[in-house]
Design an enzyme around this catalytic site. Structure first.
Site, PDB file in Angstrom:
ATOM      1  N   ARG A 157      -7.546   8.669 -10.388  1.00  0.00           N
ATOM      2  CA  ARG A 157      -8.255   8.717  -8.772  1.00  0.00           C
ATOM      3  C   ARG A 157      -7.127   9.298  -8.023  1.00  0.00           C
ATOM      4  NH1 ARG A 157      -7.310   6.664  -3.182  1.00  0.00           N
ATOM      5  NH2 ARG A 157      -8.932   7.307  -1.820  1.00  0.00           N
ATOM      6  N   THR A 172      -5.088   8.053   7.617  1.00  0.00           N
ATOM      7  CA  THR A 172      -5.272   7.162   7.061  1.00  0.00           C
ATOM      8  C   THR A 172      -6.487   6.449   6.836  1.00  0.00           C
ATOM      9  OG1 THR A 172      -4.301   4.906   6.461  1.00  0.00           O
ATOM     10  CG2 THR A 172      -5.091   5.396   8.146  1.00  0.00           C
ATOM     11  N   GLY A 173      -6.885   5.613   6.487  1.00  0.00           N
ATOM     12  CA  GLY A 173      -8.190   4.983   5.380  1.00  0.00           C
ATOM     13  C   GLY A 173      -8.719   5.715   3.809  1.00  0.00           C
ATOM     14  N   SER A 175       0.554  -1.101  -0.103  1.00  0.00           N
ATOM     15  CA  SER A 175       0.268   0.231  -0.200  1.00  0.00           C
ATOM     16  C   SER A 175       1.026   1.503  -0.058  1.00  0.00           C
ATOM     17  CB  SER A 175      -0.654   0.332   1.265  1.00  0.00           C
ATOM     18  OG  SER A 175      -0.365  -0.322   2.679  1.00  0.00           O
ATOM     19  N   THR A 188      -1.691   3.259   4.327  1.00  0.00           N
ATOM     20  CA  THR A 188      -0.722   4.455   3.821  1.00  0.00           C
ATOM     21  C   THR A 188      -0.087   4.503   5.320  1.00  0.00           C
ATOM     22  OG1 THR A 188      -2.564   6.040   3.062  1.00  0.00           O
ATOM     23  CG2 THR A 188      -0.776   6.817   3.693  1.00  0.00           C
ATOM     24  N   THR A 198       1.656   7.089   0.438  1.00  0.00           N
ATOM     25  CA  THR A 198       0.490   5.741  -0.148  1.00  0.00           C
ATOM     26  C   THR A 198       0.301   5.167  -1.762  1.00  0.00           C
ATOM     27  OG1 THR A 198      -1.709   4.664   0.046  1.00  0.00           O
ATOM     28  CG2 THR A 198      -1.723   7.149  -0.782  1.00  0.00           C
TER      29      THR A 198
END
Ligand code: SD4
Length: 335
Positions: free
Chosen positions: A222, A245-246, A91, A194, A212
């Protein structure tokens, strides 16, 4: 009302009640005396906090820089470079998973104690996006370069090319593609990895970095929160720093990291500020399924906090006395 929503409202009710008990943090009291007060300066110890378990190794590299007298900016850059170079990390950096078309596009940003910042997004085939972001900050009049322009700039600056995706990431992408019913991007607790890192140096200055490969199998083009100053990362040396993060889309909707820093400015502890930002995200979204977001925050005084929507997030902490991975408090359990 779905079961998920009912539980969320119940939990929000509880958290909301706790949040109303406003208590200024220790840092806020000290900062009343001025950010340059000798009391505040004496109280500051170098430290590093970063997201997820890969933060442990990254923190060690950051700490080497800090303990050699380096500044927080170089510490966070050197720290997250460890994760970017880890070929087994799916990631971040070279080992990252591709977008839906099979291309790995990398996002990163960095911010220092003077509110200088730099970022790259959709960067392909270049080693160490975080250092390219720093170069954008230091060598151009701009804050962010994307795509082809970012790549050309990086090559111009002498950055190395890398070949992505690595074999294992390509294999995973091919398997994902094969399964007709899994054609949407994958967002779950396994791929929100990330690395965001915040550091305070011996001079009491704060910096942060975030890097990330983004949401696995995302649409081509994106860009998430991670390279966006104010969303994935924000530093205000008067107050503190935060990173996220997320699910980047959810973080961007509330300008997440900036929100956390502004809540600290209002006197909330880093912990409370992270909780309030997560609660704001919850309020703005009807569908919470898979909506994992985690924040970490560090204030000028060296207090830190973390919080996530769902269980499983953790924060790696490094000081002169400890190197630990701590589980972040959270709002909900996964189903
Ligand atoms: C993004 N915040 O691109 C990132 C996702 C993440 O590892 O944390 N991925 O939205």
């Amino acid at each position: 009302m779905s079961e998920l929503k009912r539980r969320t409202f119940f939990k929000l009710g509880l958290t909301g009640a706790l949040l109303t008990a406003f208590k200024p943090s220790k840092a806020a009291e000290l900062m009343e005396e001025g950010v340059n007060s000798s009391k505040l300066r004496r109280a500051i110890q170098p430290m590093v906090v970063s997201t997820w378990n890969h933060g442990l190794a990254a923190n060690e590299a950051a700490w080497e820089t800090l303990s050699a007298g380096g500044n927080a900016l170089s510490a966070v850059e050197n720290g997250v470079k460890v994760t970017e170079a880890d070929i087994s990390n799916r990631s971040v950096g070279i080992g990252g998973l591709p977008d839906s078309s099979g291309k790995v596009t990398l996002d990163a940003c960095i911010m220092d104690e003077n509110s200088k910042c730099g970022a790259v997004a959709c960067l392909e085939g270049i080693n160490h996006p975080i250092s390219v972001a720093r170069a954008v900050m230091e060598k151009t009049p701009h804050v962010m370069l994307v795509g082809k322009g970012a790549r050309e700039f990086a090559l111009d600056q002498g950055f190395d090319k890398i070949k992505t995706p690595v074999k294992e990431a390509k294999k995973a992408w091919k398997e994902w593609k094969k399964e007709e019913k899994r054609k949407s991007p994958e967002i779950n607790h396994e791929n929100h990895d990330t690395i965001g890192m915040l550091a305070i140096d011996q001079f009491g200055n704060l910096s942060g970095a975030c890097t990330t490969s983004g949401w696995a199998y995302k649409m081509p083009g994106r860009v998430g929160d991670s390279p966006i100053i104010g969303a994935g990362l924000f530093v205000d040396n008067e107050i503190g720093a935060a990173c996220a993060t997320g699910m980047g889309e959810a973080v961007i909707r509330i300008a997440g990291s900036h929100t956390v820093v502004e809540l600290m400015r209002q006197g909330h502890s880093p912990q409370k500020a992270c909780e309030m930002a997560v609660n704001r995200i919850i309020r703005k979204h009807d569908n919470l399924e898979n909506l994992q977001v985690g924040f970490i925050a560090l204030n000028k005084f060296g207090e830190y906090g973390s919080y996530s929507v769902y269980a499983g997030f953790n924060v790696a902490v490094k000081t002169a006395d400890k190197a630990e991975l701590e589980d972040a408090p959270y709002l909900m359990e996964w189903e």
